[in-house]
Design an enzyme around this catalytic site. Structure first.
Site, PDB file in Angstrom:
ATOM      1  N   HIS A   1      -1.576   5.098   2.683  1.00  0.00           N
ATOM      2  CA  HIS A   1      -0.532   4.125   2.534  1.00  0.00           C
ATOM      3  C   HIS A   1      -1.318   2.941   2.360  1.00  0.00           C
ATOM      4  O   HIS A   1      -2.098   2.499   3.162  1.00  0.00           O
ATOM      5  CB  HIS A   1       0.327   4.195   3.783  1.00  0.00           C
ATOM      6  CG  HIS A   1       1.020   5.568   3.919  1.00  0.00           C
ATOM      7  ND1 HIS A   1       2.518   5.517   3.659  1.00  0.00           N
ATOM      8  CD2 HIS A   1       0.761   6.584   4.494  1.00  0.00           C
ATOM      9  CE1 HIS A   1       2.957   6.984   3.982  1.00  0.00           C
ATOM     10  NE2 HIS A   1       1.850   7.389   4.560  1.00  0.00           N
TER      11      HIS A   1
ATOM     12  N   GLU B   1       3.864  14.004   6.866  1.00  0.00           N
ATOM     13  CA  GLU B   1       5.002  14.763   6.377  1.00  0.00           C
ATOM     14  C   GLU B   1       4.599  15.668   4.973  1.00  0.00           C
ATOM     15  O   GLU B   1       4.841  16.711   4.670  1.00  0.00           O
ATOM     16  CB  GLU B   1       6.029  13.835   6.100  1.00  0.00           C
ATOM     17  CG  GLU B   1       6.737  13.399   7.154  1.00  0.00           C
ATOM     18  CD  GLU B   1       7.798  12.356   7.037  1.00  0.00           C
ATOM     19  OE1 GLU B   1       8.228  12.156   5.692  1.00  0.00           O
ATOM     20  OE2 GLU B   1       8.257  11.917   8.192  1.00  0.00           O
ATOM     21  N   VAL B   2       3.589  14.913   4.283  1.00  0.00           N
ATOM     22  CA  VAL B   2       3.269  15.580   2.846  1.00  0.00           C
ATOM     23  C   VAL B   2       1.867  15.955   2.984  1.00  0.00           C
ATOM     24  O   VAL B   2       0.830  15.222   3.094  1.00  0.00           O
ATOM     25  CB  VAL B   2       3.406  14.678   1.706  1.00  0.00           C
ATOM     26  CG1 VAL B   2       2.765  15.189   0.261  1.00  0.00           C
ATOM     27  CG2 VAL B   2       4.869  14.033   1.442  1.00  0.00           C
TER      28      VAL B   2
ATOM     29  N   ASN C   1      -2.010   9.445   7.841  1.00  0.00           N
ATOM     30  CA  ASN C   1      -1.368  10.169   8.830  1.00  0.00           C
ATOM     31  C   ASN C   1      -2.307  11.387   8.569  1.00  0.00           C
ATOM     32  O   ASN C   1      -2.280  12.208   7.573  1.00  0.00           O
ATOM     33  CB  ASN C   1      -0.101  10.329   8.668  1.00  0.00           C
ATOM     34  CG  ASN C   1       0.683   8.918   9.057  1.00  0.00           C
ATOM     35  OD1 ASN C   1       0.333   8.044   9.765  1.00  0.00           O
ATOM     36  ND2 ASN C   1       1.840   8.743   8.183  1.00  0.00           N
TER      37      ASN C   1
ATOM     38  N   ASP D   1       5.561   4.143  -2.874  1.00  0.00           N
ATOM     39  CA  ASP D   1       6.412   5.128  -2.016  1.00  0.00           C
ATOM     40  C   ASP D   1       7.665   4.965  -2.364  1.00  0.00           C
ATOM     41  O   ASP D   1       8.481   3.993  -2.572  1.00  0.00           O
ATOM     42  CB  ASP D   1       6.021   4.641  -0.637  1.00  0.00           C
ATOM     43  CG  ASP D   1       6.255   5.793   0.393  1.00  0.00           C
ATOM     44  OD1 ASP D   1       5.574   6.200   1.057  1.00  0.00           O
ATOM     45  OD2 ASP D   1       7.524   6.057   0.589  1.00  0.00           O
ATOM     46  N   ILE D   2       8.465   6.112  -2.445  1.00  0.00           N
ATOM     47  CA  ILE D   2       9.743   6.121  -2.746  1.00  0.00           C
ATOM     48  C   ILE D   2      10.711   5.478  -1.673  1.00  0.00           C
ATOM     49  O   ILE D   2      11.972   5.334  -1.906  1.00  0.00           O
ATOM     50  CB  ILE D   2      10.100   7.559  -2.924  1.00  0.00           C
ATOM     51  CG1 ILE D   2      11.533   7.877  -3.942  1.00  0.00           C
ATOM     52  CG2 ILE D   2      10.376   8.472  -1.896  1.00  0.00           C
ATOM     53  CD1 ILE D   2      11.436   9.351  -4.429  1.00  0.00           C
TER      54      ILE D   2
ATOM     55  N   HIS E   1      -3.091  11.387   1.682  1.00  0.00           N
ATOM     56  CA  HIS E   1      -2.844  10.213   0.870  1.00  0.00           C
ATOM     57  C   HIS E   1      -2.959   8.879   1.997  1.00  0.00           C
ATOM     58  O   HIS E   1      -2.937   9.127   3.176  1.00  0.00           O
ATOM     59  CB  HIS E   1      -1.318   9.951   0.753  1.00  0.00           C
ATOM     60  CG  HIS E   1      -0.261  10.755   1.690  1.00  0.00           C
ATOM     61  ND1 HIS E   1      -0.283  11.786   1.900  1.00  0.00           N
ATOM     62  CD2 HIS E   1       0.604   9.909   2.490  1.00  0.00           C
ATOM     63  CE1 HIS E   1       0.673  12.025   2.907  1.00  0.00           C
ATOM     64  NE2 HIS E   1       1.033  10.819   3.473  1.00  0.00           N
TER      65      HIS E   1
HETATM   66  P1  AMP Z   1       3.252  10.933   5.514  1.00  0.00           P
HETATM   67  O1  AMP Z   1       4.395  10.827   6.460  1.00  0.00           O
HETATM   68  O2  AMP Z   1       2.051   9.897   5.803  1.00  0.00           O
HETATM   69  O3  AMP Z   1       3.139  12.278   4.961  1.00  0.00           O
HETATM   70  O4  AMP Z   1       3.835   9.894   4.250  1.00  0.00           O
HETATM   71  C1  AMP Z   1       4.483  10.675   3.119  1.00  0.00           C
HETATM   72  C2  AMP Z   1       5.043   9.657   2.382  1.00  0.00           C
HETATM   73  O5  AMP Z   1       5.498  10.012   0.953  1.00  0.00           O
HETATM   74  C3  AMP Z   1       6.611   8.872   2.893  1.00  0.00           C
HETATM   75  O6  AMP Z   1       6.335   7.517   2.843  1.00  0.00           O
HETATM   76  C4  AMP Z   1       7.453   9.200   1.683  1.00  0.00           C
HETATM   77  O7  AMP Z   1       8.535   8.281   1.467  1.00  0.00           O
HETATM   78  C5  AMP Z   1       6.704   9.091   0.301  1.00  0.00           C
HETATM   79  N1  AMP Z   1       7.016  10.225  -0.498  1.00  0.00           N
HETATM   80  C6  AMP Z   1       7.788  11.477  -0.337  1.00  0.00           C
HETATM   81  N2  AMP Z   1       8.123  12.006  -1.534  1.00  0.00           N
HETATM   82  C7  AMP Z   1       7.596  11.008  -2.576  1.00  0.00           C
HETATM   83  C8  AMP Z   1       7.799  10.997  -3.812  1.00  0.00           C
HETATM   84  N3  AMP Z   1       8.367  11.796  -4.681  1.00  0.00           N
HETATM   85  N4  AMP Z   1       7.263   9.564  -4.518  1.00  0.00           N
HETATM   86  C9  AMP Z   1       6.867   8.601  -3.637  1.00  0.00           C
HETATM   87  N5  AMP Z   1       6.603   8.922  -2.403  1.00  0.00           N
HETATM   88  C10 AMP Z   1       7.227   9.924  -1.931  1.00  0.00           C
END
Ligand code: AMP
Length: 127
Positions: free
Chosen positions: A115, A108-109, A100, A39-40, A113
């Site tokens: 975690h 968010e994405v 999530n 994770d970034i 995925h």
């Molecule tokens: P969620 O809130 O479950 O959608 O988590 C999205 C996760 O993606 C967050 O923990 C971000 O820090 C992570 N994230 C967003 N962009 C990137 C990226 N380019 N590389 C790695 N992790 C990312």
């Protein structure tokens, strides 16, 4: 399984771009079914992500549309990554995995995925 409100997949989400190789990631593991990377913005000492290679927005979308092979591949992928990171039951002291899902889940994405948090005590389940 049926879905009343099928989510449409956003081809331009950040994980779709990572899967297409358009932006880099700090890769941990890859096979036919999953890609895993750090994770970034890590929330714990170890914070990895495991994503399916298919175009699925969240776990419900995945379970309604993915093949049995993809479902098994993703679940096994989580354990393979935990082992590689030295946090599995066999190689370390355990970890937490979570996904999530949509608005109330805080997603968010919009690409499914999981975690993986580890490397230290993770603490309270929900804050
Ligand atoms: P969620 O809130 O479950 O959608 O988590 C999205 C996760 O993606 C967050 O923990 C971000 O820090 C992570 N994230 C967003 N962009 C990137 C990226 N380019 N590389 C790695 N992790 C990312």
């Amino acid at each position: 399984m049926t879905s009343l409100k099928p989510p449409s997949y956003d081809e331009n989400n950040i994980f779709a771009k990572i899967l297409r190789g358009e932006i880099p990631c700090d890769k941990i593991y890859e096979d036919e079914f999953v890609l895993s990377f750090h994770d970034i913005n890590p929330q714990k000492k170890i914070h990895a992500l495991v994503i399916p290679k298919g175009k699925y927005t969240n776990l419900d979308h995945f379970n309604s549309n993915a093949s049995d092979k993809e479902i098994v591949g993703l679940l096994k992928g989580i354990s393979i990554v935990a082992e590689k990171l030295g946090i599995s039951v066999g190689t370390g002291n355990g970890y937490r995995t979570l996904s999530n899902i949509a608005d109330h889940g805080g997603q968010e994405v919009p690409h499914l995925h999981f975690h993986l948090f580890g490397g230290e005590k993770i603490g309270k389940m929900v804050s």
